[in-house]
Structures are given as structure tokens and as C-alpha cells.
Write an enzyme that holds these catalytic residues in place. Structure first.
Site, PDB file in Angstrom:
ATOM      1  N   CYS A 182      -6.253   1.668   5.441  1.00 29.01           N
ATOM      2  CA  CYS A 182      -6.854   0.429   5.944  1.00 29.01           C
ATOM      3  C   CYS A 182      -6.353   0.167   7.370  1.00 29.01           C
ATOM      4  CB  CYS A 182      -6.483  -0.735   5.027  1.00 29.01           C
ATOM      5  SG  CYS A 182      -4.735  -1.193   5.142  1.00 29.01           S
ATOM      6  N   GLU A 225       0.789   4.254   1.473  1.00 31.62           N
ATOM      7  CA  GLU A 225       1.191   4.899   2.742  1.00 31.62           C
ATOM      8  C   GLU A 225       2.084   3.976   3.570  1.00 31.62           C
ATOM      9  OE1 GLU A 225      -1.668   3.611   1.827  1.00 31.62           O
ATOM     10  OE2 GLU A 225      -3.242   3.880   3.339  1.00 31.62           O
ATOM     11  N   HIS A 247       0.837  -1.200   0.000  1.00 30.08           N
ATOM     12  CA  HIS A 247       0.000   0.000   0.000  1.00 30.08           C
ATOM     13  C   HIS A 247       0.875   1.255   0.000  1.00 30.08           C
ATOM     14  CE1 HIS A 247      -3.703  -2.218   1.884  1.00 30.08           C
ATOM     15  NE2 HIS A 247      -3.210  -2.832   0.821  1.00 30.08           N
ATOM     16  N   CYS A 257      -2.412  -0.143   7.559  1.00 33.38           N
ATOM     17  CA  CYS A 257      -1.676   1.116   7.422  1.00 33.38           C
ATOM     18  C   CYS A 257      -1.935   2.036   8.606  1.00 33.38           C
ATOM     19  CB  CYS A 257      -2.046   1.790   6.112  1.00 33.38           C
ATOM     20  SG  CYS A 257      -1.507   0.824   4.684  1.00 33.38           S
TER      21      CYS A 257
HETATM   22 ZN   LIG Z   1      -3.363   0.028   3.683  1.00 34.66          ZN
END
Ligand SMILES: [Zn+2]
Length: 165
Positions: free
Chosen positions: A87, A59, A57, A90
Site C-alpha cells: 500500500c 512488510e 502490515h 508500506c
Molecule cells: Zn501496507
């Protein structure tokens, strides 16, 4: 002097650039940058498909990059800008890294952990809480995702048609 709001927009535009680069690489267009003391110390895009990495992801990668840049796991004083609401994974990494603030563009009602499904940032049971600002350049961030998935659907349709002929 620049206001926080205009700075947020400026940095979100950089995150959007990362997201567009992700789309160009056929990845779901999500981008992130990490800022400390007015300097961008990390920038990353979603690479989940290409890297075959469930943690790819934007981030998440940006936070790891920022830690490498700072030569420290603790990212106090850092703000993470990301085009889509983070999410659970993260948001958890942001909590672990002790970030100061997260600014995101579009909300994610199906997976968002900073306001939509969970409020990881404000959970007082955890040993660190952080500020969240949502909806910065929300329309641009959301539109990029919408366009990407619409193009994907059109591609799949065309492929199906080819298969039939
Ligand atoms: Zn994430």
C-alpha cells in the site's frame, strides 16, 4: 548457480509461509521477508486485527525488524518479498528505508502503490527509487487471499443463520 528468478521464488515461498500463519491467526493472509546478501534478516505477517495496529502490515513490520537487525534505518541492498502489492504507507516506508528492490506476488488494484494505483518506486521527484518485480507466485498469493475471504463469508452466513433460528 541459482538464477535471480529461482531465488525470488524461494523467498516468496517463505513470505507465503508467513501469510499462511497469518490466516491461521484469523488475520488477512499477507506475509513478507527481507533479504540481504542471500540471508533472510526479517520475516513478518499481517497482524492488524490482533495488534489493533493500523500499521500492522506484514512488510511494514518486516522493515522495522530488518532495521533493528541491521542496527540502521538505511536498508540499502535489501530486497523485500511480500505476497501482496504494498500500500502507500508500506511503499513509502520502503522509499524511506532506501531499499534496493521489492518483489511482490499478487497485485492489489484497489490499494497497490507499486504499479497499480501509484508507482512510488519510480517517482523521480523522490530522492530514492527502487526496482520492483511483480507476479512472483502470483496465483498462490492471490488464492490464499481468495480462500480466506470465501471462508469469512461462509462463516458470516452461518452466523446469520444461527441468529435467525
Ligand atoms: Zn501496507
Amino acid at each position: 548457480m541459482q538464477t535471480t528468478q529461482s531465488r525470488d521464488i524461494e523467498y516468496m515461498q517463505l513470505a507465503l509461509e508467513e501469510a499462511r500463519a497469518a490466516a491461521a491467526a484469523d488475520e488477512v493472509p499477507i506475509g513478507a521477508v527481507v533479504v540481504r546478501d542471500g540471508h533472510v534478516i526479517a520475516a513478518a505477517r499481517n497482524t492488524r486485527e490482533g495488534s489493533r495496529n493500523p500499521a500492522g502490515h506484514a512488510e511494514f513490520t518486516a522493515l522495522l525488524e530488518a532495521a533493528a537487525h541491521e542496527d540502521a534505518w538505511r536498508l540499502s541492498g535489501c530486497t523485500v518479498y511480500v505476497t501482496l502489492e504494498p500500500c502507500i504507507m508500506c511503499a513509502g516506508l520502503m522509499q524511506q528505508a532506501r531499499i534496493e528492490r521489492c518483489v511482490y506476488g499478487a497485485s492489489d488494484p484497489k490499494a497497490g502503490a507499486l504499479g497499480s494505483l501509484y508507482q512510488i518506486n519510480a517517482d523521480e521527484r523522490l530522492n530514492h527509487t527502487f526496482e520492483v518485480e511483480s507476479g512472483v507466485l502470483e496465483d498462490e498469493c492471490a488464492q490464499l487471499l481468495k480462500d480466506f475471504f470465501a471462508a469469512k463469508r461462509a462463516q458470516n452466513k452461518a452466523k446469520k443463520k444461527e441468529g435467525l433460528s
